[in-house]
Design a protein around this motif. Structure first.
Motif, PDB file in Angstrom:
ATOM      1  N   PRO A 138       0.825  -1.219   0.000  1.00 27.72           N
ATOM      2  CA  PRO A 138       0.000   0.000   0.000  1.00 27.72           C
ATOM      3  C   PRO A 138       0.857   1.265   0.000  1.00 27.72           C
ATOM      4  O   PRO A 138       1.858   1.333   0.717  1.00 27.72           O
ATOM      5  N   VAL A 139       0.463   2.248  -0.813  1.00 25.11           N
ATOM      6  CA  VAL A 139       1.308   3.441  -1.016  1.00 25.11           C
ATOM      7  C   VAL A 139       1.544   4.261   0.244  1.00 25.11           C
ATOM      8  O   VAL A 139       2.528   4.975   0.342  1.00 25.11           O
ATOM      9  N   ASP A 140       0.645   4.161   1.220  1.00 23.93           N
ATOM     10  CA  ASP A 140       0.810   4.967   2.437  1.00 23.93           C
ATOM     11  C   ASP A 140       1.775   4.338   3.442  1.00 23.93           C
ATOM     12  O   ASP A 140       2.067   4.934   4.474  1.00 23.93           O
ATOM     13  N   VAL A 141       2.269   3.149   3.167  1.00 23.35           N
ATOM     14  CA  VAL A 141       3.200   2.491   4.096  1.00 23.35           C
ATOM     15  C   VAL A 141       4.593   3.097   3.939  1.00 23.35           C
ATOM     16  O   VAL A 141       5.162   3.122   2.854  1.00 23.35           O
ATOM     17  N   LYS A 142       5.112   3.625   5.054  1.00 26.86           N
ATOM     18  CA  LYS A 142       6.465   4.203   5.074  1.00 26.86           C
ATOM     19  C   LYS A 142       7.352   3.352   5.984  1.00 26.86           C
ATOM     20  O   LYS A 142       6.905   2.865   7.018  1.00 26.86           O
ATOM     21  N   ASP A 184      11.022   7.547  -1.549  1.00 26.88           N
ATOM     22  CA  ASP A 184       9.756   8.079  -1.018  1.00 26.88           C
ATOM     23  C   ASP A 184       9.146   7.185   0.055  1.00 26.88           C
ATOM     24  O   ASP A 184       8.270   7.611   0.791  1.00 26.88           O
ATOM     25  N   ARG A 185       9.590   5.946   0.113  1.00 30.72           N
ATOM     26  CA  ARG A 185       9.044   4.997   1.096  1.00 30.72           C
ATOM     27  C   ARG A 185       9.719   5.096   2.458  1.00 30.72           C
ATOM     28  O   ARG A 185       9.169   4.637   3.453  1.00 30.72           O
TER      29      ARG A 185
END
Length: 186
Positions: free
Chosen positions: A110-114, A140-141
């Motif tokens: 999922p793109v919001d996972v950092k 970006d992650r």
């Protein structure tokens, strides 16, 4: 019926029991690169970390066992590896803190996972293309001051060149012919 291999290891006091099978990298024993990475790992203190190219799961499972404060994403493109990693997470009692996905790097995450940290023993066969993709998707992650730790048998210069543009190369340790490279998002 596919044949499975059992691998028993103790690294830095952490016992690992891992199942492997034919068609998987380093199926009969922990490979030296992974061992060098695990024995000298820079542990994230808390948060979410990633094991990229997890194979049957030694790095991600070790991280989950070594630090109960971590949630570990484990990704690999190989379906058999993913099945084994899930089995091994359960076998080592960390299935509740590992998320194991068939994914080309972070494509299915999922793109919001950092991430606080990203670990990988990159596949040599995929070479520079894999490293460029990893660099591209990692920036970006990673959270601010987050880091990557990569182990390489050859290609240390490629890693420095590819990651050196946007990241800071924090340290390079050389052991048993391998380079362990710690890269920080500054």
């Amino acid at each position: 019926m596919s044949h499975e291999y059992a691998i028993f290891e103790v690294i830095n006091g952490v016992p690992l029991t891992l199942l492997s099978s034919p068609g998987i990298f380093s199926k009969k024993e922990l490979d030296l690169g992974t061992r060098v990475l695990l024995e000298n790992i820079k542990l994230a203190e808390s948060g979410i970390v990633a094991d990229v190219g997890c194979g049957y799961g030694p790095i991600g499972i070790y991280l989950a066992l070594k630090n109960p404060n971590l949630k570990v994403y484990m990704v690999d493109v190989n379906y058999i590896a993913i099945k084994l990693a899930k089995k091994n997470a359960k076998l080592n009692g960390v299935e509740n803190r590992t998320i194991i996905l068939k994914s080309d790097i972070f494509g299915n995450v999922p793109v919001d996972v950092k991430f606080n940290a990203i670990y990988s023993n990159p596949p040599l066969s995929k070479g520079v293309d894999f490293l460029k993709k990893l660099e591209d998707q990692s920036y970006d992650r990673l959270v601010e001051k987050g880091f990557l730790q990569l182990v390489a048998y050859k290609g240390e210069e490629n890693i420095e060149k590819i990651f050196g543009k946007r990241f800071k190369i924090e340290s390079i340790k050389r052991k048993k012919g391998y380079s362990l490279i710690t890269i920080v998002k500054d």
